[in-house]
Scaffold this motif. Sequence first.
Motif, PDB file in Angstrom:
ATOM      1  N   GLU A   2       9.111  -1.832 -10.193  1.00 19.83           N
ATOM      2  CA  GLU A   2       7.922  -1.237  -9.596  1.00 19.83           C
ATOM      3  C   GLU A   2       7.975  -1.402  -8.085  1.00 19.83           C
ATOM      4  O   GLU A   2       8.742  -2.205  -7.556  1.00 19.83           O
ATOM      5  CB  GLU A   2       6.651  -1.867 -10.171  1.00 19.83           C
ATOM      6  N   LEU A   3       7.118  -0.632  -7.390  1.00 25.12           N
ATOM      7  CA  LEU A   3       7.129  -0.617  -5.931  1.00 25.12           C
ATOM      8  C   LEU A   3       5.849  -1.178  -5.316  1.00 25.12           C
ATOM      9  O   LEU A   3       5.677  -1.125  -4.098  1.00 25.12           O
ATOM     10  CB  LEU A   3       7.357   0.814  -5.433  1.00 25.12           C
TER      11      LEU A   3
ATOM     12  N   MET B   8       0.816  -1.210   0.000  1.00 31.83           N
ATOM     13  CA  MET B   8       0.000   0.000   0.000  1.00 31.83           C
ATOM     14  C   MET B   8       0.856   1.269   0.000  1.00 31.83           C
ATOM     15  O   MET B   8       0.540   2.246  -0.679  1.00 31.83           O
ATOM     16  CB  MET B   8      -0.929   0.004   1.205  1.00 31.83           C
ATOM     17  N   VAL B   9       1.973   1.251   0.767  1.00 33.38           N
ATOM     18  CA  VAL B   9       2.811   2.449   0.848  1.00 33.38           C
ATOM     19  C   VAL B   9       3.908   2.451  -0.210  1.00 33.38           C
ATOM     20  O   VAL B   9       4.778   3.310  -0.202  1.00 33.38           O
ATOM     21  CB  VAL B   9       3.435   2.600   2.250  1.00 33.38           C
ATOM     22  N   GLU B  10       3.855   1.497  -1.115  1.00 35.40           N
ATOM     23  CA  GLU B  10       4.820   1.385  -2.217  1.00 35.40           C
ATOM     24  C   GLU B  10       6.241   1.170  -1.709  1.00 35.40           C
ATOM     25  O   GLU B  10       7.167   1.919  -2.031  1.00 35.40           O
ATOM     26  CB  GLU B  10       4.731   2.592  -3.144  1.00 35.40           C
ATOM     27  N   ALA B  11       6.388   0.120  -0.910  1.00 39.22           N
ATOM     28  CA  ALA B  11       7.710  -0.292  -0.439  1.00 39.22           C
ATOM     29  C   ALA B  11       7.956  -1.766  -0.729  1.00 39.22           C
ATOM     30  O   ALA B  11       8.810  -2.389  -0.104  1.00 39.22           O
ATOM     31  CB  ALA B  11       7.837  -0.019   1.063  1.00 39.22           C
ATOM     32  N   LEU B  12       7.193  -2.325  -1.693  1.00 43.36           N
ATOM     33  CA  LEU B  12       7.296  -3.744  -2.033  1.00 43.36           C
ATOM     34  C   LEU B  12       7.891  -3.899  -3.434  1.00 43.36           C
ATOM     35  O   LEU B  12       7.217  -3.682  -4.444  1.00 43.36           O
ATOM     36  CB  LEU B  12       5.917  -4.402  -1.984  1.00 43.36           C
ATOM     37  N   PRO B  13       9.173  -4.271  -3.546  1.00 39.84           N
ATOM     38  CA  PRO B  13       9.796  -4.412  -4.871  1.00 39.84           C
ATOM     39  C   PRO B  13       9.061  -5.442  -5.724  1.00 39.84           C
ATOM     40  O   PRO B  13       8.731  -6.534  -5.252  1.00 39.84           O
ATOM     41  CB  PRO B  13      11.212  -4.888  -4.545  1.00 39.84           C
ATOM     42  N   SER B  14       8.828  -5.082  -6.977  1.00 43.44           N
ATOM     43  CA  SER B  14       8.101  -5.957  -7.891  1.00 43.44           C
ATOM     44  C   SER B  14       8.743  -5.902  -9.269  1.00 43.44           C
ATOM     45  O   SER B  14       9.332  -4.886  -9.654  1.00 43.44           O
ATOM     46  CB  SER B  14       6.636  -5.521  -7.986  1.00 43.44           C
ATOM     47  N   TYR B  15       8.633  -7.015  -9.991  1.00 47.76           N
ATOM     48  CA  TYR B  15       9.141  -7.098 -11.363  1.00 47.76           C
ATOM     49  C   TYR B  15      10.607  -6.648 -11.446  1.00 47.76           C
ATOM     50  O   TYR B  15      10.947  -5.713 -12.157  1.00 47.76           O
ATOM     51  CB  TYR B  15       8.269  -6.283 -12.316  1.00 47.76           C
ATOM     52  N   TYR B  16      11.441  -7.359 -10.711  1.00 48.57           N
ATOM     53  CA  TYR B  16      12.861  -7.045 -10.594  1.00 48.57           C
ATOM     54  C   TYR B  16      13.088  -5.559 -10.326  1.00 48.57           C
ATOM     55  O   TYR B  16      13.798  -4.862 -11.037  1.00 48.57           O
ATOM     56  CB  TYR B  16      13.660  -7.485 -11.820  1.00 48.57           C
TER      57      TYR B  16
END
Length: 563
Positions: free
Chosen positions: A255-256, A244-252
């Motif tokens: 993205e956050l 939710m707070v955009e602190a989750l690394p995604s797609y190498y």
Amino acid sequence: MKHVQGPLCTIDVGERTMQTEEIDDLLESFLGGRALGTKLAHDRIPFDVDPLGADNRVFFATGPLQHSTMSFTGRMSATGVSPLTGGLLSSNAGGFLSRNFTGTGYSAVEVTGASDELVIVHVTDTGVEFEAVPELEEATVPETCEYIADEHGLESEHTVVVGPAGENEVRFASMMTSEERAFGRGGLGAVLGSKNVKAITFDGDSTHEVEIPAAQMEIHGEAAQADHPMKESGTTSVTEYANMVEALPSYYFSELSFEGIDGVNGDRVAEKKYKKGTCSACAFACKLPTRDEESGLETEGPEYETLMAFGPNSGVDDIVDVMKSNKLCDELGLDTISAGDAVAAYLASEDEFGNADLIHELVEKIAYREGVGDRLAEGIDRFHEDLGVENWTVKGMEFPAHDGRTLNGQGLSFATSNRGADHMYAEFYPYEYPLVDADDAFDKSGLEGKPPKVVELENINAVKDSAVLCKFSRDFVTEERFEILLDADYEDLLALGGTVVSLERHFNNQRGFDRSDDTLPYEIPDFERGLEEYYDERGWEADGTVPAERFEGPDFGAAPADD
């Protein structure tokens, strides 16, 4: 100060020898665990050592709190030079090993040399035995544990085991204990593998008495009674919030946040949990034995960092697929964070995000160094140019979650960490999530006021790793309780932690590490100023090195006098 007791046991697996040495002066000053291991490694490992050479050493050590019956004490520490980063590194694992280690009567066990054949080293309170086991070449962790149980009557709680990844010197190979608990980060499994050590067992009845104050029972009771989300879904309880707070690394790391989070969040993990799981003596019970009824797949986890690496960062939105990745890493002996990130880097280069079958194939190829797995086994820092992807590492270590682009204090702590990109070195992220209701909470943006807090957290975490105390004790073990449990002033404990951090840094400085290695693959506001403030707080030079006079004289480390 309370401290671990017993002699140092040095095992040379090449010469097939063992010797013991009294180290009481060191124990009085360095507590146990990581502090003791770091001091021994600093003084006994050559600064120019090849991490995969015979002269590298692995030090195993518990702390005084392993002589208690308190929650959060089912852990122990291991220290050596990392094949992944090239720097001095300590890693610790939970489970049930630590109490069996104390039974040997040693304060620390040092493993050096290199065997000319695959061996298991059996350490007891009556001596050390070497067992040639050529039949276990490239055996999985469960297969090796089964052999030890059948042949020696020792369950997995007595063992440190290297899987195929360690034997094949994968630079992020882990050492496994209790089958599914890992000395994960930094590749110490490859160090044992390079020594041709398949496993080490610890057993005995010679535990020294260390009197721990009654406060231990207060902490134990509170841990048992606490209503905490980690008891249901472990560290994955933070997944949705980080997203939710955009602190989750995604797609190498491109993205956050992850649109498929509903398929891999803490609720999905909790749905697969089929019983309680814990570590030795711990009533907090935050572990995650999980099972998929449809396929019959059972594993322990995934924890949050594993979920990130093999889930969002790999474009995977099915928790069962992540569970399978977790199980493969445990069986083969791989750090799930580095392995998952390495796989994600390959997926990015091939536009294959979300391909679970390919992911599982790549994990096996890495462990056995087959095909492209041989390249990925070297770690992102060494292969990123070949794949044409960004170098998402610090000091050669792959990133966990709690992204520093959003949580800027955590970003600074990734850069300053002597281990590299490691979230538990300072563990700053809890202070930046907006849900934190505490006087010392921070806004997630910027570095204002954060460098001194990074120093404090690095120092107290070094103490926890030396005591040895689980990081999840933070809500239960206050400053006052630290003083009571360890019979020491809190400021003196922080000073000892600072000494440990400076010892690590000094060792790494001798190997060429300096300010140029305290960097990030992204920008955060006022980073250079924050780094300078951090160095000033530690009393280090502006180039990120420890002043030489800090280590002059024969009495260095006799009393904490660092930060």
